[in-house]
Design a protein around this motif. Structure first.
Motif, short mmCIF file in Angstrom:
data_model
loop_
_atom_site.label_atom_id
_atom_site.label_comp_id
_atom_site.label_asym_id
_atom_site.label_seq_id
_atom_site.Cartn_x
_atom_site.Cartn_y
_atom_site.Cartn_z
N SER A 208 0.83 -1.21 0.00
CA SER A 208 0.00 0.00 0.00
C SER A 208 0.86 1.25 0.00
N ILE A 209 1.95 1.23 0.77
CA ILE A 209 2.85 2.39 0.82
C ILE A 209 3.55 2.58 -0.52
N ARG A 210 3.95 1.47 -1.14
CA ARG A 210 4.60 1.58 -2.46
C ARG A 210 3.62 2.17 -3.48
N ASP A 211 2.35 1.70 -3.45
CA ASP A 211 1.34 2.25 -4.35
C ASP A 211 1.14 3.74 -4.09
N LEU A 212 1.19 4.14 -2.81
CA LEU A 212 1.04 5.54 -2.46
C LEU A 212 2.18 6.36 -3.03
N ARG A 213 3.39 5.82 -2.96
CA ARG A 213 4.55 6.54 -3.51
C ARG A 213 4.42 6.70 -5.01
N ILE A 214 3.97 5.65 -5.68
CA ILE A 214 3.88 5.67 -7.14
C ILE A 214 2.76 6.60 -7.62
N THR A 215 1.67 6.68 -6.88
CA THR A 215 0.52 7.48 -7.33
C THR A 215 0.55 8.92 -6.82
N SER A 216 1.44 9.24 -5.89
CA SER A 216 1.50 10.60 -5.35
C SER A 216 2.30 11.51 -6.27
N GLU A 217 1.81 12.73 -6.44
CA GLU A 217 2.48 13.69 -7.31
C GLU A 217 3.65 14.38 -6.61
N SER A 218 3.67 14.35 -5.29
CA SER A 218 4.74 15.03 -4.56
C SER A 218 5.01 14.28 -3.27
N PHE A 219 6.14 14.62 -2.65
CA PHE A 219 6.52 13.97 -1.39
C PHE A 219 5.51 14.29 -0.30
N SER A 220 5.01 15.53 -0.27
CA SER A 220 4.04 15.92 0.76
C SER A 220 2.74 15.13 0.62
N LYS A 221 2.28 14.92 -0.61
CA LYS A 221 1.06 14.14 -0.84
C LYS A 221 1.26 12.71 -0.36
N MET A 222 2.46 12.19 -0.56
CA MET A 222 2.77 10.83 -0.12
C MET A 222 2.68 10.73 1.40
N VAL A 223 3.26 11.69 2.09
CA VAL A 223 3.24 11.67 3.56
C VAL A 223 1.81 11.85 4.08
N GLU A 224 1.05 12.74 3.44
CA GLU A 224 -0.33 12.98 3.86
C GLU A 224 -1.18 11.71 3.68
N GLY A 225 -0.87 10.94 2.66
CA GLY A 225 -1.66 9.75 2.37
C GLY A 225 -1.51 8.65 3.40
N LEU A 226 -0.48 8.73 4.24
CA LEU A 226 -0.27 7.69 5.25
C LEU A 226 -1.42 7.62 6.25
N SER A 227 -2.08 8.73 6.49
CA SER A 227 -3.16 8.74 7.48
C SER A 227 -4.29 7.80 7.09
N SER A 228 -4.52 7.67 5.78
CA SER A 228 -5.58 6.77 5.32
C SER A 228 -5.23 5.31 5.57
N LEU A 229 -3.94 5.04 5.79
CA LEU A 229 -3.49 3.67 6.07
C LEU A 229 -3.38 3.41 7.57
N GLY A 230 -3.67 4.43 8.37
CA GLY A 230 -3.63 4.27 9.83
C GLY A 230 -2.23 4.31 10.41
N VAL A 231 -1.29 4.93 9.68
CA VAL A 231 0.09 5.00 10.16
C VAL A 231 0.62 6.41 9.95
N SER A 232 1.78 6.69 10.53
CA SER A 232 2.40 8.00 10.38
C SER A 232 3.91 7.88 10.54
N ILE A 233 4.62 8.96 10.26
CA ILE A 233 6.08 8.98 10.32
C ILE A 233 6.54 9.68 11.60
N GLN A 234 7.54 9.11 12.24
CA GLN A 234 8.18 9.74 13.38
C GLN A 234 9.69 9.65 13.22
N LYS A 235 10.41 10.55 13.88
CA LYS A 235 11.87 10.51 13.84
C LYS A 235 12.36 9.36 14.72
N GLY A 236 13.32 8.61 14.21
CA GLY A 236 13.88 7.49 14.96
C GLY A 236 14.92 7.95 15.96
N GLU A 237 15.45 6.99 16.70
CA GLU A 237 16.45 7.31 17.73
C GLU A 237 17.80 7.69 17.11
#
Length: 337
Positions: A208-237
């Motif tokens: 699903s994430i790969r499909d989101l990357r392929i179908t998103s027009e920009s990096f911001s759209k890709m990150v925004e689309g994660l919410s529909s998958l029930g996940v989000s990005i955080q900074k690691g240690e």
């Protein structure tokens, strides 16, 4: 195409593996192409009677795009030539299982090859992973599929050149980005099991994430689309490391760049630029363009010729093409000059 194998110990019997291959749940359909469950169980019985350690080698052939019946037989024939088993007597089963976002890759094959052939010679199991990758890459070349980067790609290219197949080796090398960088899995088995306990299937999430990357027009759209998958990005240690977490419990699911199939540095740079108000548009390569069903290599061809005859025909063709030093007798054994 990914080919894997496992030698099955004779003393453990074939009940567990046959339950999965011939009656496994989660498959849309299970089709026995050649042989039978009885043949597999009989091979286990014979191996135990002969006090052999292994009964069969269980191969799994998993193409990235569905292949035709003829192409499947070509791959089986190449495996038979490579490892020295008898393709006419092996058992082949096709599983159909729907994959989210991959309608043209819903089939894989299970192959049981007897560990000891009719002449009493055991299957050649040395360096199996490298040689399996060689068959996988050769199949992709022959079938016009995208080249998958395996863990042993450099060794495969070198071996193909040693065998005089420079055209295949050159094609694989030209179509393998970052050839000398090690292959990293998107997630480990431990991470997969941990995610399952959270109700998340990492394999489906990765697609699903790969499909989101392929179908998103920009990096911001890709990150925004994660919410529909029930996940989000955080900074690691660690520095320049970002992770994907479950929105329900904020628990770690996997490395962000690996799930997005991007380089660690590239993902970090783009994500940090986004935090500063800068965005990046995506330009997909030809290899990432979604493959349409109409572009497939052809429909399955089921002719009235028996599978055993078709396997032998494929084997003879492959040996002539890739092993010119071998003299073929159509009604007898293969004789090395």
């Amino acid at each position: 195409m990914i080919i894997s194998s496992e030698p099955l110990i004779a003393s453990r019997g074939g009940g567990e593996t046959c339950d999965h291959v011939f009656r496994g749940s989660g498959n849309e359909s299970i089709d026995v192409i050649q042989g039978s469950e009885f043949d597999v169980m009989q091979t286990f019985d014979e191996a135990r009677d002969n006090h052999d350690k292994y009964a069969v080698c269980h191969f799994k052939i998993n193409p990235k795009r569905n292949i035709t019946h003829e192409q499947m037989l070509q791959s089986v024939s190449m495996l038979a030539v490579e490892f020295g088993f008898e393709p006419d007597t092996c058992t082949i089963v096709r599983h159909r299982k729907v994959k989210a976002g991959e309608p043209d890759a819903d089939e894989h094959y299970h192959l049981y090859a007897s560990w000891r052939n009719s002449n009493g010679k055991c299957l050649d199991s040395s360096y199996m992973r490298v040689r399996q990758e060689k068959i996988s890459r050769t199949s992709e070349f022959l079938f016009g599929h995208d080249i998958v980067k395996g863990r042993h790609q450099v060794a495969v290219i070198r071996q193909l050149r040693d065998e005089g197949k420079a055209d295949i080796a050159d094609h694989i090398e030209a179509h393998t980005p970052d050839l000398y960088e090690p292959v990293q899995s998107a997630f480990t088995a431990i991470q997969h099991q941990s995610a399952l306990r959270q109700g998340v299937n990492l394999g489906k999430l990765r697609r699903s994430i790969r499909d989101l990357r392929i179908t998103s027009e920009s990096f911001s759209k890709m990150v925004e689309g994660l919410s529909s998958l029930g996940v989000s990005i955080q900074k690691g240690e660690k520095a320049n490391t970002y992770i994907i977490v479950n929105n329900k419990n904020n628990k770690f699911l996997g490395s962000a760049n690996r799930l997005f199939e991007m380089k660690k540095g590239e993902f970090a740079n783009q994500y940090e630029a986004l935090q500063q108000g800068k965005d990046t548009s995506f330009a997909l390569s030809e290899d990432e363009r979604p493959v349409k069903a109409s572009e497939m290599s052809g429909d399955e061809d089921f002719s009235p010729v028996t599978p055993a005859i078709r396997l032998r025909q494929c084997r003879l063709w492959l040996i002539r093409a890739f092993h010119p030093e071998v003299e073929l007798l159509t009604s007898g054994p293969i004789i090395l000059r």
